[in-house]
Write an enzyme that holds these catalytic residues in place. Structure first.
Site, PDB file in Angstrom:
ATOM      1  N   ASN A 158       0.795  -1.237   0.000  1.00  0.00           N
ATOM      2  CA  ASN A 158       0.000   0.000   0.000  1.00  0.00           C
ATOM      3  C   ASN A 158       0.826   1.284   0.000  1.00  0.00           C
ATOM      4  OD1 ASN A 158       0.756  -0.534   2.640  1.00  0.00           O
ATOM      5  ND2 ASN A 158      -1.030   0.497   3.496  1.00  0.00           N
ATOM      6  N   GLU A 255       4.344  -4.496  11.987  1.00  0.00           N
ATOM      7  CA  GLU A 255       3.341  -3.454  11.723  1.00  0.00           C
ATOM      8  C   GLU A 255       2.216  -4.136  10.963  1.00  0.00           C
ATOM      9  OE1 GLU A 255       3.378  -0.540  12.855  1.00  0.00           O
ATOM     10  OE2 GLU A 255       5.459  -0.040  13.253  1.00  0.00           O
ATOM     11  N   CYS A 289      -3.472   1.057   6.709  1.00  0.00           N
ATOM     12  CA  CYS A 289      -3.651   0.144   7.841  1.00  0.00           C
ATOM     13  C   CYS A 289      -4.279   0.824   9.051  1.00  0.00           C
ATOM     14  CB  CYS A 289      -2.312  -0.448   8.215  1.00  0.00           C
ATOM     15  SG  CYS A 289      -1.075   0.815   8.428  1.00  0.00           S
ATOM     16  N   GLU A 469       7.667   2.296  14.491  1.00  0.00           N
ATOM     17  CA  GLU A 469       8.419   2.933  13.409  1.00  0.00           C
ATOM     18  C   GLU A 469       8.297   4.434  13.616  1.00  0.00           C
ATOM     19  OE1 GLU A 469       6.859   0.724   9.803  1.00  0.00           O
ATOM     20  OE2 GLU A 469       8.910  -0.029   9.965  1.00  0.00           O
TER      21      GLU A 469
HETATM   22  N1  LIG Z   1       0.586  -1.538  10.395  1.00  0.00           N
HETATM   23  C1  LIG Z   1       1.116  -1.097   9.304  1.00  0.00           C
HETATM   24  O1  LIG Z   1       2.007  -0.284   9.330  1.00  0.00           O
HETATM   25  C2  LIG Z   1       0.619  -1.577   7.977  1.00  0.00           C
HETATM   26  C3  LIG Z   1      -0.063  -2.750   7.826  1.00  0.00           C
HETATM   27  N2  LIG Z   1      -0.504  -3.178   6.609  1.00  0.00           N
HETATM   28  C4  LIG Z   1      -1.279  -4.396   6.511  1.00  0.00           C
HETATM   29  O2  LIG Z   1      -0.856  -5.159   5.387  1.00  0.00           O
HETATM   30  C5  LIG Z   1      -1.919  -5.874   4.807  1.00  0.00           C
HETATM   31  C6  LIG Z   1      -1.940  -5.703   3.324  1.00  0.00           C
HETATM   32  O3  LIG Z   1      -0.694  -5.976   2.800  1.00  0.00           O
HETATM   33  P1  LIG Z   1      -0.337  -7.338   2.064  1.00  0.00           P
HETATM   34  O4  LIG Z   1       0.849  -7.037   1.224  1.00  0.00           O
HETATM   35  O5  LIG Z   1      -1.545  -7.920   1.425  1.00  0.00           O
HETATM   36  O6  LIG Z   1       0.069  -8.267   3.295  1.00  0.00           O
HETATM   37  P2  LIG Z   1       0.738  -9.699   3.295  1.00  0.00           P
HETATM   38  O7  LIG Z   1       0.858 -10.070   4.713  1.00  0.00           O
HETATM   39  O8  LIG Z   1       0.074 -10.603   2.362  1.00  0.00           O
HETATM   40  O9  LIG Z   1       2.190  -9.468   2.671  1.00  0.00           O
HETATM   41  C7  LIG Z   1       3.119  -8.589   3.247  1.00  0.00           C
HETATM   42  C8  LIG Z   1       4.499  -8.961   2.801  1.00  0.00           C
HETATM   43  O10 LIG Z   1       4.855 -10.224   3.342  1.00  0.00           O
HETATM   44  C9  LIG Z   1       5.348 -11.077   2.319  1.00  0.00           C
HETATM   45  N3  LIG Z   1       5.046 -12.458   2.705  1.00  0.00           N
HETATM   46  C10 LIG Z   1       3.924 -13.175   2.435  1.00  0.00           C
HETATM   47  N4  LIG Z   1       4.014 -14.405   2.989  1.00  0.00           N
HETATM   48  C11 LIG Z   1       5.205 -14.456   3.627  1.00  0.00           C
HETATM   49  C12 LIG Z   1       5.870 -15.464   4.382  1.00  0.00           C
HETATM   50  N5  LIG Z   1       5.314 -16.662   4.598  1.00  0.00           N
HETATM   51  N6  LIG Z   1       7.080 -15.185   4.894  1.00  0.00           N
HETATM   52  C13 LIG Z   1       7.645 -13.975   4.704  1.00  0.00           C
HETATM   53  N7  LIG Z   1       7.073 -12.986   3.984  1.00  0.00           N
HETATM   54  C14 LIG Z   1       5.868 -13.225   3.449  1.00  0.00           C
HETATM   55  C15 LIG Z   1       4.636 -10.593   1.082  1.00  0.00           C
HETATM   56  O11 LIG Z   1       5.305 -11.019  -0.074  1.00  0.00           O
HETATM   57  C16 LIG Z   1       4.677  -9.098   1.294  1.00  0.00           C
HETATM   58  O12 LIG Z   1       5.940  -8.571   0.947  1.00  0.00           O
HETATM   59  C17 LIG Z   1      -3.147  -5.320   5.461  1.00  0.00           C
HETATM   60  O13 LIG Z   1      -3.640  -6.248   6.394  1.00  0.00           O
HETATM   61  C18 LIG Z   1      -2.682  -4.087   6.193  1.00  0.00           C
HETATM   62  O14 LIG Z   1      -3.399  -3.764   7.318  1.00  0.00           O
HETATM   63  C19 LIG Z   1      -0.240  -2.465   5.501  1.00  0.00           C
HETATM   64  C20 LIG Z   1       0.447  -1.294   5.589  1.00  0.00           C
HETATM   65  C21 LIG Z   1       0.889  -0.743   6.825  1.00  0.00           C
HETATM   66  C1  LIG Z   2      -1.461   7.445   6.624  1.00  0.00           C
HETATM   67  N1  LIG Z   2      -0.259   7.474   7.395  1.00  0.00           N
HETATM   68  C2  LIG Z   2       0.809   8.106   6.643  1.00  0.00           C
HETATM   69  C3  LIG Z   2      -0.491   8.198   8.632  1.00  0.00           C
HETATM   70  C4  LIG Z   2       0.157   6.138   7.824  1.00  0.00           C
HETATM   71  C5  LIG Z   2       0.294   5.120   6.754  1.00  0.00           C
HETATM   72  C6  LIG Z   2       0.649   3.792   7.341  1.00  0.00           C
HETATM   73  C7  LIG Z   2       0.511   2.689   6.352  1.00  0.00           C
HETATM   74  O1  LIG Z   2      -0.618   2.286   6.022  1.00  0.00           O
HETATM   75  O2  LIG Z   2       1.556   2.209   5.890  1.00  0.00           O
END
Ligand SMILES: NC(=O)C1=CN([C@@H]2O[C@H](COP(=O)(O)OP(=O)(O)OC[C@H]3O[C@@H](n4cnc5c(N)ncnc54)[C@H](O)[C@@H]3O)[C@@H](O)[C@H]2O)C=CC1
Ligand SMILES: C[N+](C)(C)CCCC(=O)O
Length: 495
Positions: A158, A255, A289, A469
């Site tokens: 994202n 995260e 997220c 972070e």
């Molecule tokens: N808290 C935060 O800062 C953030 C959280 N997210 C969360 O991420 C999710 C969406 O992102 P996605 O890319 O679909 O998540 P995902 O968990 O499917 O993938 C994230 C990363 O992990 C890798 N990955 C997948 N399986 C793995 C494994 N078994 N071992 C190691 N790496 C593996 C993927 O290739 C990708 O690079 C949402 O649930 C969202 O809430 C997204 C952005 C920010």
């Molecule tokens: C929106 N912002 C910049 C405050 C946080 C974004 C975090 C993420 O989804 O990776």
């Protein structure tokens, strides 16, 4: 200083939607792009706004992961010996390049803010220090902050550039090297960051990019030369990463996802609360997220709130991400768009009322006809037990719930396994801080939502993960503390 873009690669040229084709190799280690060894498992990467293929993502195997990690390790041995100030000089140059290129290249504008992260860590150079502790008889101890070694970053799709910057900037500022694996759906921008670092004078091997999905991610987490894994992604994958890291007793930062509450009291400044609710739900077409997707509105102001929110949601310009006036664009992929539409369908079936949007959207521009657009959606009549209120949708869908009392809303807001963020709108200062103190989440916004200055720590409670972070505290997650005990007298031995 030069005001022209410093980087000549195709990704850095002014691009418009539907024109960019990426042919360069997308792996980067030892200071250069590296061609993939085995192209058999290549996967197409799609441009969300047009649905056309942008490039191929070719995953790295064991040998390639090992090469990248070894190149990181040898760079770490030298980089970790530099003083904080020497490291900061190079990182500030990276910040400058990001800003200069961002001014010139339309596609980079949105990531200009990421330059701030390097400036912010410059200040931390001064904080990357230990303590002096006096002991009896003139003896003393001191502590030193030392880097961990090779850190792995694994990113979600994202915010592909931002995630790479948020992880690599503190890692490198603390003297570590990084091997970063972007999401297979967004392989390009992390390599742009690697090019920027190189241009800035970051030593070869200090920041590396390997492409791939779960398998490559697993190889990184298991590698014996890796000291830490910083992961951004979903809860289920986060659990797997933690499990793999545990086998090697590696540190982890997670995260993960969220389903954050935004609580709007009747004494709020309604105009700001409405703006806050839109920011909390529709930023980056809802693929954020920390979005506040459970919007709790005090019953007395519900009609005015809904009327205004729906009016403004309908007016959001959806379309080409490269156009200045666009405020919302396509979702990341076709399957994700279908998943989001599926959530909306299920919400209807469970009794929610769609007040606007929630359908596949076709912008006027013919080149966008195969893009993955969904019109922003406001759901009324939501209940706490509905799927749309319990699960992370990661799309432009706001679920609105009514409440009566502070006590009730706090209990309902906290009734979730997630705990990434939260928000409250009220003019009552005591209530604002009381609610902030009682919400179980890593961040609480008071009278705003989704502001994210890099000086401010960001991370989750509960299943939204741990570690932070951004902000000064991140130093603790990319360094380890050594205690040195100094005897000034004679050794007192009991033997
Ligand atoms: N808290 C935060 O800062 C953030 C959280 N997210 C969360 O991420 C999710 C969406 O992102 P996605 O890319 O679909 O998540 P995902 O968990 O499917 O993938 C994230 C990363 O992990 C890798 N990955 C997948 N399986 C793995 C494994 N078994 N071992 C190691 N790496 C593996 C993927 O290739 C990708 O690079 C949402 O649930 C969202 O809430 C997204 C952005 C920010
Ligand atoms: C929106 N912002 C910049 C405050 C946080 C974004 C975090 C993420 O989804 O990776």
């Amino acid at each position: 200083m030069a005001q022209q873009p410093l980087l000549s690669l195709p990704e850095f040229q002014s691009v418009s939607t539907g024109t960019l084709v990426v042919k360069e190799p997308l792996n980067f280690w030892a200071g250069a792009r590296v061609k993939p060894k085995d192209t058999n498992n290549s996967e197409p990467v799609y441009e969300p706004a047009t649905g056309r293929v942008l490039c191929d993502m070719i995953p790295c195997g064991e040998e390639e992961v090992d090469e990248a990690i070894k190149s990181a390790h040898s760079a770490y041995l030298k980089w970790s010996k530099l003083s904080g100030m020497e490291r900061a000089r190079i990182m500030l140059e990276a910040a400058r390049i990001i800003r200069v290129n961002a001014c010139n290249v339309a596609g980079l504008k949105k990531i200009a803010k990421n330059g701030n992260i390097y400036t912010s860590y410059l200040r931390m150079v001064f904080l990357y220090s230990g303590q002096h502790i006096q002991l009896p008889g003139g003896s003393f101890a001191y502590t030193r902050r030392e880097p961990l070694g090779v850190c792995v970053g694994i990113g979600a799709w994202n915010y592909p550039f931002q995630i790479a910057a948020w992880k690599s900037a503190p890692a490198m500022a603390c003297g570590n090297a990084m091997v970063f694996k972007p999401s297979p759906m967004t392989p390009v921008t992390a390599v742009m960051l690697a090019e920027i670092y190189k241009e800035a004078g970051v030593p070869d091997g200090l920041f590396n990019v390997v492409q791939g999905g779960a398998e490559t991610g697993g190889l990184l987490c298991h590698h014996p030369m890796v000291a830490k894994v910083s992961f951004t992604g979903s809860v289920p994958t986060g659990k797997k990463v933690m499990e793999m890291a545990a086998k090697g007793v590696k540190q982890v930062t997670l995260e993960l996802g969220g389903k954050s509450p935004l609580i709007i009291f009747k004494d709020c400044e309604l105009e700001n609360a409405i703006k806050g609710a839109l920011m909390a739900n529709f930023l980056t077409q809802g693929e954020v997220c920390c979005n506040g997707t459970r919007v709790f509105v005090q019953r007395e102001i519900m009609p005015q709130f809904l009327e205004e929110v729906v009016k403004r949601t309908k007016a959001i310009p959806v379309g080409d991400p490269m156009c200045e006036e666009t405020r919302m664009s396509a979702l990341i992929s076709k399957p994700h768009m279908e998943k989001v539409l599926g959530f909306i369908k299920q919400a209807r079936e469970q009794g929610a009322k769609v007040l606007c949007g929630g359908e596949q959207f076709l912008p006027n521009d013919p080149k966008l006809k195969d893009g993955y657009f969904v019109s922003p959606c406001v759901l009324d009549n939501c209940r706490d037990d509905m799927t749309c209120v319990k699960e992370e949708i990661f799309g432009p869908v706001m679920s609105v719930l009514s409440f009566d009392t502070e006590e009730e809303v706090l209990q309902r807001a906290n009734n979730t396994t997630f705990g990434l963020a939260s928000g409250v709108f009220t003019r009552d200062i005591a209530r604002a801080h009381r609610v902030a103190a009682n919400l179980q989440a890593g961040t609480c916004y008071i009278n705003n939502y989704n502001v994210g200055p890099v000086e401010v720590p960001f991370g989750g409670y509960k299943m939204s993960g741990f570690g932070r972070e951004n902000g000064q505290v991140t130093i603790e997650y990319y360094s380890q503390l050594k205690t040195v005990v100094v005897e000034m007298g004679d050794v007192e031995s009991i033997f």
